[in-house]
Every structure is written in C-alpha cells, then in structure tokens.
Write a protein that holds these residues in place. Sequence first.
Motif, PDB file in Angstrom:
ATOM      1  N   ASN A  88       0.820  -1.214   0.000  1.00 24.92           N
ATOM      2  CA  ASN A  88       0.000   0.000   0.000  1.00 24.92           C
ATOM      3  C   ASN A  88       0.852   1.261   0.000  1.00 24.92           C
ATOM      4  OD1 ASN A  88      -2.708  -0.885  -0.132  1.00 24.92           O
ATOM      5  ND2 ASN A  88      -2.728  -1.385   2.035  1.00 24.92           N
ATOM      6  N   TRP A  89       1.802   1.319   0.927  1.00 29.42           N
ATOM      7  CA  TRP A  89       2.587   2.550   1.074  1.00 29.42           C
ATOM      8  C   TRP A  89       3.642   2.721  -0.011  1.00 29.42           C
ATOM      9  CZ3 TRP A  89       0.990   6.562   3.595  1.00 29.42           C
ATOM     10  CH2 TRP A  89       0.065   6.390   4.620  1.00 29.42           C
ATOM     11  N   SER A  90       4.201   1.613  -0.501  1.00 28.54           N
ATOM     12  CA  SER A  90       5.171   1.734  -1.602  1.00 28.54           C
ATOM     13  C   SER A  90       4.455   2.186  -2.881  1.00 28.54           C
ATOM     14  CB  SER A  90       5.916   0.420  -1.830  1.00 28.54           C
ATOM     15  OG  SER A  90       5.043  -0.609  -2.255  1.00 28.54           O
ATOM     16  N   ARG A  98     -13.793   6.840  -8.735  1.00 29.22           N
ATOM     17  CA  ARG A  98     -15.197   7.049  -8.385  1.00 29.22           C
ATOM     18  C   ARG A  98     -15.852   5.756  -7.901  1.00 29.22           C
ATOM     19  NH1 ARG A  98     -18.249  10.448  -5.927  1.00 29.22           N
ATOM     20  NH2 ARG A  98     -19.954  11.381  -7.095  1.00 29.22           N
ATOM     21  N   TYR A  99     -15.494   4.649  -8.549  1.00 34.59           N
ATOM     22  CA  TYR A  99     -16.047   3.345  -8.173  1.00 34.59           C
ATOM     23  C   TYR A  99     -15.668   2.984  -6.736  1.00 34.59           C
ATOM     24  CZ  TYR A  99     -16.743  -1.755  -8.224  1.00 34.59           C
ATOM     25  OH  TYR A  99     -17.125  -3.048  -7.922  1.00 34.59           O
ATOM     26  N   GLN A 100     -14.404   3.156  -6.409  1.00 30.53           N
ATOM     27  CA  GLN A 100     -13.927   2.778  -5.079  1.00 30.53           C
ATOM     28  C   GLN A 100     -14.450   3.727  -3.994  1.00 30.53           C
ATOM     29  OE1 GLN A 100     -10.090   0.462  -4.970  1.00 30.53           O
ATOM     30  NE2 GLN A 100      -9.624   1.894  -6.616  1.00 30.53           N
ATOM     31  N   CYS A 101     -14.633   5.009  -4.333  1.00 29.68           N
ATOM     32  CA  CYS A 101     -15.256   5.950  -3.384  1.00 29.68           C
ATOM     33  C   CYS A 101     -16.722   5.579  -3.168  1.00 29.68           C
ATOM     34  CB  CYS A 101     -15.169   7.380  -3.926  1.00 29.68           C
ATOM     35  SG  CYS A 101     -13.525   8.090  -3.932  1.00 29.68           S
ATOM     36  N   THR A 129      -6.342   1.594  -0.488  1.00 33.97           N
ATOM     37  CA  THR A 129      -6.333   0.798  -1.722  1.00 33.97           C
ATOM     38  C   THR A 129      -6.544   1.649  -2.970  1.00 33.97           C
ATOM     39  OG1 THR A 129      -8.709   0.289  -1.594  1.00 33.97           O
ATOM     40  CG2 THR A 129      -7.189  -1.254  -0.520  1.00 33.97           C
ATOM     41  N   TYR A 130      -6.839   2.935  -2.782  1.00 35.11           N
ATOM     42  CA  TYR A 130      -7.035   3.773  -3.973  1.00 35.11           C
ATOM     43  C   TYR A 130      -6.538   5.213  -3.797  1.00 35.11           C
ATOM     44  CZ  TYR A 130     -11.211   5.618  -1.578  1.00 35.11           C
ATOM     45  OH  TYR A 130     -12.073   6.201  -0.687  1.00 35.11           O
ATOM     46  N   ILE A 156      -2.182  -5.806  -7.474  1.00 34.75           N
ATOM     47  CA  ILE A 156      -2.668  -7.191  -7.594  1.00 34.75           C
ATOM     48  C   ILE A 156      -2.601  -7.861  -6.217  1.00 34.75           C
ATOM     49  CG2 ILE A 156      -2.122  -9.485  -8.541  1.00 34.75           C
ATOM     50  CD1 ILE A 156      -1.223  -8.009 -11.118  1.00 34.75           C
ATOM     51  N   VAL A 157      -1.483  -7.645  -5.522  1.00 37.72           N
ATOM     52  CA  VAL A 157      -1.292  -8.224  -4.183  1.00 37.72           C
ATOM     53  C   VAL A 157      -2.312  -7.659  -3.199  1.00 37.72           C
ATOM     54  CG1 VAL A 157       0.298  -8.434  -2.229  1.00 37.72           C
ATOM     55  CG2 VAL A 157       1.162  -8.658  -4.569  1.00 37.72           C
ATOM     56  N   THR A 158      -2.476  -6.311  -3.177  1.00 33.49           N
ATOM     57  CA  THR A 158      -3.388  -5.704  -2.198  1.00 33.49           C
ATOM     58  C   THR A 158      -4.845  -6.074  -2.483  1.00 33.49           C
ATOM     59  OG1 THR A 158      -3.540  -3.621  -3.453  1.00 33.49           O
ATOM     60  CG2 THR A 158      -1.854  -3.755  -1.735  1.00 33.49           C
ATOM     61  N   THR A 159      -5.205  -6.201  -3.745  1.00 25.93           N
ATOM     62  CA  THR A 159      -6.582  -6.593  -4.092  1.00 25.93           C
ATOM     63  C   THR A 159      -6.861  -8.015  -3.633  1.00 25.93           C
ATOM     64  OG1 THR A 159      -6.571  -5.109  -6.014  1.00 25.93           O
ATOM     65  CG2 THR A 159      -8.265  -6.818  -5.968  1.00 25.93           C
ATOM     66  N   LEU A 160      -5.903  -8.902  -3.848  1.00 28.54           N
ATOM     67  CA  LEU A 160      -6.065 -10.287  -3.400  1.00 28.54           C
ATOM     68  C   LEU A 160      -6.188 -10.373  -1.882  1.00 28.54           C
ATOM     69  CD1 LEU A 160      -3.502 -12.106  -5.726  1.00 28.54           C
ATOM     70  CD2 LEU A 160      -5.986 -12.454  -5.713  1.00 28.54           C
ATOM     71  N   MET A 161      -5.499  -9.470  -1.175  1.00 26.45           N
ATOM     72  CA  MET A 161      -5.479  -9.527   0.288  1.00 26.45           C
ATOM     73  C   MET A 161      -6.616  -8.762   0.964  1.00 26.45           C
ATOM     74  SD  MET A 161      -1.378  -9.188   0.986  1.00 26.45           S
ATOM     75  CE  MET A 161      -1.500  -9.553   2.737  1.00 26.45           C
ATOM     76  N   THR A 162      -7.318  -7.912   0.194  1.00 19.31           N
ATOM     77  CA  THR A 162      -8.382  -7.113   0.814  1.00 19.31           C
ATOM     78  C   THR A 162      -9.754  -7.421   0.221  1.00 19.31           C
ATOM     79  OG1 THR A 162      -7.830  -5.269  -0.681  1.00 19.31           O
ATOM     80  CG2 THR A 162      -6.878  -5.217   1.548  1.00 19.31           C
ATOM     81  N   THR A 163     -10.066  -6.839  -0.945  1.00 17.02           N
ATOM     82  CA  THR A 163     -11.429  -6.937  -1.486  1.00 17.02           C
ATOM     83  C   THR A 163     -11.670  -8.179  -2.331  1.00 17.02           C
ATOM     84  OG1 THR A 163     -10.845  -5.650  -3.453  1.00 17.02           O
ATOM     85  CG2 THR A 163     -11.615  -4.427  -1.516  1.00 17.02           C
ATOM     86  N   SER A 164     -10.620  -8.741  -2.936  1.00 18.78           N
ATOM     87  CA  SER A 164     -10.725  -9.873  -3.872  1.00 18.78           C
ATOM     88  C   SER A 164     -11.715  -9.582  -5.001  1.00 18.78           C
ATOM     89  CB  SER A 164     -11.152 -11.149  -3.148  1.00 18.78           C
ATOM     90  OG  SER A 164     -10.177 -11.526  -2.221  1.00 18.78           O
TER      91      SER A 164
END
Length: 202
Positions: free
Chosen positions: A10-12, A54-57, A65-66, A161-169
């Motif tokens: 996330n932070w990188s 807009r979708y993620q908000c 994540t965004y 890809i990593v953060t999506t797999l680990m959070t929202t999928s």
Amino acid sequence: MASQLLWFCNWSTLGVCAALKLPQISSVLAARSARGISLPSLLLELAGFLVFLRYQCYYEYPLLTYLEFPILIAQDIILLLCVFHFNGNVKRAAPYIALLVSLWFVLALQKWIIDLALHLCTFISAASKFAQLQYLWRTADSGAVSALTWSLASYTCAARIVTTLMTTSDLTMLTRFVIMLALNIWITATVLRYRVTVEKAE
C-alpha cells in the motif's frame, strides 16, 4: 507477515505514484516538446483513473487501496496541460477537463452507471495503452516518453494485484490490474527498444 506485506504494498504504491508522472513531466519540460506522447492515450488514461477512483469511493473501499488515484489524476492533468502548451494551445485543454469533471458527477447518479463504467474502465485503460503503443510503432521514436514512468506504473499494478487479493478480492479490479501490468511492461520495452534504435542511428 501478511499485514506487513499489505502495509508495504500500500505505502510503496502510494510513494511510487506520488512521483510516477514526474519523470515524464520532466522529460517533456526538458525537451520542450510533447513528441512521442499520444494525446488520445493520455485522455483515455485520465478517464480510466477517474472511473476507477469514483467506483472505489462509491463502494467505500479502504482508503489506502485507492489513495494514489487522486495523485495520478492531478499529475495527468499537469502532463495534459504540458502537451497542449508545447503543441501551441493550452486553451484547448479546457473542454476536456470540463468533460472529465462532468463525468465524475454523472458516474454516481445511479448504481448501474458506476458498475457499467467500471466494466468499461478496463477497456478504456487498455485502449489508452494501445493508443500509446500504436503511436510509438507509427513514429518508431520514443521521443520524450519516459521509460522510468512506465516501469514505475508496472510496479504499482503488480503491488495492487497483491493488495486486491489480500483485501477486497474484487475480480473486476484484479483483471484490470493484470491487464494493465502486461501492457505497461510492453510499453516500457517498446520505449527502450526505440531509444536504443535512435541512439545507434546517431
């Protein structure tokens, strides 16, 4: 371990995105030319970023994540103004910016609009990459295009890809990131190829 990986990704990603377009903007300013940069590609990329943000908000996804998307949009607008400036008419950017602002409000009018827009977003973003590739193929010259910017964009897609797999999928977002990763790598390779070709010719 998983939480540390998520924190790092996330932070990188946020850190990389804070400077993502700076090499490109710097290249354009140094060359005093927008040669090699596809305007349709830039506009499509901006539209894709806007829809994605807009979708993620709208669905209230975790902010980290965004969070990079407002930064990317701001940098793309600066780059857009640079392109119009070096092409001789900054005022021509105004209708495009007005259209993008209108799009932000229209997207949230109905749930089906934002859902449809996200499904189209992958095609819009892919089209922006193909527009840049086509421009490079046609001119056989990478001009002021920054390979560093495109390689950093590749990293951010891999991290997302990593953060999506680990959070929202979220499968739609995951598909988008995989496609964008492949296209960003392709553009980076193409820019480097034409840069080497031009250097050899000189």
